[in-house]
Design an enzyme around this catalytic site. Structure first.
Site, PDB file in Angstrom:
ATOM      1  N   GLY A 161       0.542  58.958 -23.748  1.00 19.65           N
ATOM      2  CA  GLY A 161       0.164  59.296 -25.112  1.00 19.65           C
ATOM      3  C   GLY A 161       0.677  60.659 -25.534  1.00 19.65           C
ATOM      4  O   GLY A 161       0.947  60.891 -26.716  1.00 19.65           O
ATOM      5  N   HIS A 170      -1.621  52.299 -20.364  1.00 23.15           N
ATOM      6  CA  HIS A 170      -2.314  52.701 -19.134  1.00 23.15           C
ATOM      7  C   HIS A 170      -3.768  53.134 -19.364  1.00 23.15           C
ATOM      8  O   HIS A 170      -4.422  53.592 -18.434  1.00 23.15           O
ATOM      9  CB  HIS A 170      -1.512  53.729 -18.322  1.00 23.15           C
ATOM     10  CG  HIS A 170      -1.304  55.082 -18.954  1.00 23.15           C
ATOM     11  ND1 HIS A 170      -0.179  55.831 -18.720  1.00 23.15           N
ATOM     12  CD2 HIS A 170      -2.061  55.818 -19.789  1.00 23.15           C
ATOM     13  CE1 HIS A 170      -0.266  56.971 -19.393  1.00 23.15           C
ATOM     14  NE2 HIS A 170      -1.402  56.985 -20.047  1.00 23.15           N
ATOM     15  N   TYR A 211      23.889  54.090 -36.898  1.00 24.15           N
ATOM     16  CA  TYR A 211      22.472  53.924 -37.158  1.00 24.15           C
ATOM     17  C   TYR A 211      21.939  52.845 -36.247  1.00 24.15           C
ATOM     18  O   TYR A 211      22.499  51.759 -36.156  1.00 24.15           O
ATOM     19  CB  TYR A 211      22.230  53.580 -38.629  1.00 24.15           C
ATOM     20  CG  TYR A 211      23.037  54.445 -39.538  1.00 24.15           C
ATOM     21  CD1 TYR A 211      23.044  55.832 -39.352  1.00 24.15           C
ATOM     22  CD2 TYR A 211      23.826  53.916 -40.521  1.00 24.15           C
ATOM     23  CE1 TYR A 211      23.807  56.642 -40.147  1.00 24.15           C
ATOM     24  CE2 TYR A 211      24.596  54.725 -41.323  1.00 24.15           C
ATOM     25  CZ  TYR A 211      24.587  56.092 -41.129  1.00 24.15           C
ATOM     26  OH  TYR A 211      25.351  56.892 -41.908  1.00 24.15           O
TER      27      TYR A 211
HETATM   28  C1  LIG Z   1      -5.233  60.174 -23.288  1.00 26.52           C
HETATM   29  C2  LIG Z   1      -4.976  60.621 -24.671  1.00 26.52           C
HETATM   30  C3  LIG Z   1      -3.772  61.253 -25.012  1.00 26.52           C
HETATM   31  C4  LIG Z   1      -2.745  61.648 -23.987  1.00 26.52           C
HETATM   32  O1  LIG Z   1      -2.216  60.550 -23.355  1.00 26.52           O
HETATM   33  P1  LIG Z   1      -1.519  60.661 -21.905  1.00 26.52           P
HETATM   34  O2  LIG Z   1      -1.217  59.242 -21.649  1.00 26.52           O
HETATM   35  O3  LIG Z   1      -2.524  61.253 -20.987  1.00 26.52           O
HETATM   36  O4  LIG Z   1      -0.314  61.498 -22.056  1.00 26.52           O
HETATM   37  C5  LIG Z   1      -3.553  61.563 -26.335  1.00 26.52           C
HETATM   38  N1  LIG Z   1      -4.478  61.285 -27.262  1.00 26.52           N
HETATM   39  C6  LIG Z   1      -5.643  60.682 -26.979  1.00 26.52           C
HETATM   40  C7  LIG Z   1      -6.620  60.386 -28.062  1.00 26.52           C
HETATM   41  C8  LIG Z   1      -5.945  60.342 -25.662  1.00 26.52           C
HETATM   42  O5  LIG Z   1      -7.108  59.778 -25.370  1.00 26.52           O
END
Ligand SMILES: *Cc1c(COP(=O)(O)O)cnc(C)c1O
Length: 637
Positions: free
Chosen positions: A154, A393, A422
């Site tokens: 994330g 994950h 593009y």
């Molecule tokens: C876990 C989380 C992230 C970060 O994600 P990672 O997979 O740990 O890099 C970002 N935003 C939110 C809301 C999360 O719960």
């Protein structure tokens, strides 16, 4: 034809490795197939190693050392790893992972595909694009017009959201600076240029492509010339944000001070009235708004923001003030939950039909409050966000490292791409996306094709709708609700002559249940926080006995610095005075993501709860003993 239904218990290896036979068989199959694949390549080639070679002392020695290192690793892993798979673990947002993904990963990893470029991953680049389309469909995006891909997590997905937003929002200024393009924005002030809507900017980018000026103008965006201090305006991000947003502002050169924090309400959702007031104030001051973030599944509380209100607000700003901004939804944690609302045709179900289905299929039984209306509306409106972060994950039950980002309008990729042409125009001509070179259109470079295979395989077995992921995620949601109900009504736990009351922070929006222990009669918030921190320490890896621990959880501190006065609402409900809150300014809580698929049976859950209460009593007793010893040592000293 017979209707196939999916059995959730058949998806996982299981807390006691109940499905070991199948698991081993498929791992063996993966390894066997790979061995044959190698051996059968050019059967006319003779083996390059002979049995004689393989019996050389240093050859044997190398194998023995390999074995030794692997045995050492295994013993390390078995000693200190966290047993996510067990229902005794209710902590961070991970639980048992899907067998199909575990095996798909191992199987694919042996072929070592690199999804940086199609030529290094002819199979798995396709799988990544397909998995991306699955996610786009889950979010209600038009799969022809949108695109999604896998990231390491994330964090990187959020970076990419900020990256496209930043480059896109700086395009109108770049157009105004180019002799042969500036007529496209004739008569517009700098303020107007900075307040254009994402769609209007993308339409301009089409015009630039027609004039064959796109690349020249793109070089004049921040991508080429850098970010001028504060020029692009503010990023409005809820106080409940994950800290990757601070990193993103740093990495993207926007600067952390250009985040405007949005306060949250007692449910830890962005407070709508304040969000609106802050937005209108910025507009009236003439400060451009680069983007706004809604969090679907806050990391600490699992709260679901009012995405619908963010979308409504943007529309209002466009109509009333001619001001627009980019909208990103950070659904790293909660993204997959949108499958709970979709029928088999990926259609977002009407509320009443949804509840009827939940009851008919026992996904959410009578007596469990889910989804609340606000949560339903929040998920529904995600289809109107410009981009979305989602972590396979987390609630996708896939092993690390699998994040993803989806973008509503794939034309946006050209703002960040390093491809000569593009990206998708060429792809459309070829009829398929043969030529997509992922590495030049995303943040990362070389990356595991095995991850793509794992996500793709999960989506094939567990569809992203109510009858697939809905069933898996539903189990955790129901258990979380039961857990929160138990906590709300729990009689105090008595240890000697002391009594400890358990209460949840709030009723969960999703499956994160936060709670604290409060000693009855204790007026000190500081003591309360110490007690809960100790509780965490004895219920986590920091006890030093992860594998033999009876219960494992996670924790966090809700502090004034991050949340303003919102945590005071809970502190007050627990009987602490305002003076205590002003003095301490934080509430330490235990944090349990209830993802396990294993406690969905009502009687099973009752037994679990009874056992858990006994564990809590034992842990509290342990803490009391520890404190008595510490007090004696102090006295002795
Ligand atoms: C876990 C989380 C992230 C970060 O994600 P990672 O997979 O740990 O890099 C970002 N935003 C939110 C809301 C999360 O719960």
């Amino acid at each position: 034809m017979f209707k196939t239904t999916m059995n959730v218990d058949a998806l996982f290896l299981g807390p006691k490795s109940e499905n070991r036979e199948f698991f081993k068989e498929m791992v063996d199959y993966a390894v066997d197939e790979h061995i044959h694949w190698r051996a059968d390549f050019h059967p006319e080639d003779a083996p390059l190693l002979s049995p004689m070679d393989q019996h050389q002392p240093d050859f044997r020695n190398t194998l023995y050392r390999t074995e030794g290192i692997l045995r050492q690793l295994s013993s390390k892993l078995k000693t200190t790893s966290v047993p996510w798979f067990s229902p005794r673990y209710l902590g961070h947002m991970n639980a048992d992972t899907l067998m199909v993904s575990n095996i798909a990963y191992v199987m694919t990893m042996l072929y070592n595909p690199n999804n940086c470029a199609h030529e290094a991953s002819p199979t798995t680049t396709e799988l990544e694009l397909e998995a991306g389309r699955d996610l786009c469909a889950m979010f209600g995006y038009d799969v022809q017009k949108s695109w999604g891909h896998i990231t390491s997590g994330g964090t990187v997905a959020n970076y990419e959201g900020v990256w496209v937003a930043r480059n896109l929002k700086s395009l109108p200024l770049a157009i105004a600076q180019h002799e042969k393009a500036k007529d496209l924005v004739a008569g517009m002030s700098e303020k107007q240029l900075l307040n254009m809507s994402p769609t209007a900017i993308l339409d301009l980018s089409d015009e630039l492509k027609k004039r064959e000026l796109f690349e020249e103008v793109r070089a004049l965006t921040v991508r080429g010339v850098g970010v001028k201090q504060g020029q692009l305006g503010k990023f409005l991000v809820p106080m409940s944000k994950h800290y990757s947003w601070m990193k993103a502002m740093d990495v993207m050169g926007i600067g952390q001070e250009h985040i405007v924090p949005l306060p949250v309400d007692e449910n830890y959702r962005t407070d709508v009235e304040t969000m609106r007031a802050i937005t209108f104030k910025l507009i009236e001051e003439g400060t451009p708004i680069l983007g706004m973030v809604a969090v679907v599944g806050t990391t600490e509380e699992g709260s679901i923001d009012h995405v619908d209100e963010v979308i409504k607000l943007r529309r209002e700003c466009e109509e009333k003030y001619g001001v627009s901004f980019y909208v990103h939804v950070d659904a790293a944690y909660g993204g997959y939950v949108r499958s709970m609302f979709l029928d088999e045709n990926s259609k977002f179900m009407e509320y009443d039909a949804l509840i009827a289905r939940y009851r008919a299929e026992d996904i959410i039984p009578e007596g469990v409050t889910w989804p609340k209306r606000a949560v339903y509306e929040g998920f529904k409106a995600m289809s109107e966000a410009d981009s979305i972060t989602v972590d396979p994950h987390k609630a996708g039950f896939i092993q690390y490292a699998a994040g993803a980002v989806c973008m509503k309008d794939k034309r946006i990729v050209d703002l960040i791409s390093y491809h000569a042409a593009y990206v998708f125009e060429e792809a459309d001509d070829a009829g398929e996306e043969q030529n997509v070179v992922l590495g030049s259109s995303i943040m990362e470079g070389s990356k595991a094709g095995a991850t793509a295979a794992a996500v793709w395989a999960a989506h094939r077995l567990v569809p992203l709708n109510v009858s697939g992921y809905g069933k898996v995620i539903g189990r955790g949601i129901v258990t979380a609700d039961w857990f929160a109900q138990k906590l709300s009504m729990a009689k105090p736990i008595v240890v000697g002559n002391r009594r400890f009351e358990l209460r949840p922070l709030m009723h969960p929006d999703f499956h994160m249940v936060n709670f604290t222990f409060k000693e009855i009669g204790n007026p000190s918030l500081e003591d309360h926080n110490r007690l809960n921190q100790r509780m965490y320490e004895v219920c986590s890896y920091s006890s030093g006995r992860t594998y033999s621990n009876d219960f494992l959880t996670s924790s966090t501190s809700l502090a004034f610095d991050e949340y303003g006065d919102t945590p005071w609402i809970y502190a007050e409900s627990r009987g602490f005075s305002r003076r205590e809150w002003d003095k301490t300014q934080s509430v330490y809580i235990l944090r349990a993501a209830v993802m396990t698929h294993f406690l969905r049976d009502p009687q099973g859950f009752e037994d679990y709860w009874t056992n858990l209460r006994a564990i809590f009593a034992e842990k509290l007793g342990h803490i009391i003993d520890m404190e008595a010893k510490e007090a004696n040592q102090l006295k002795a000293a």
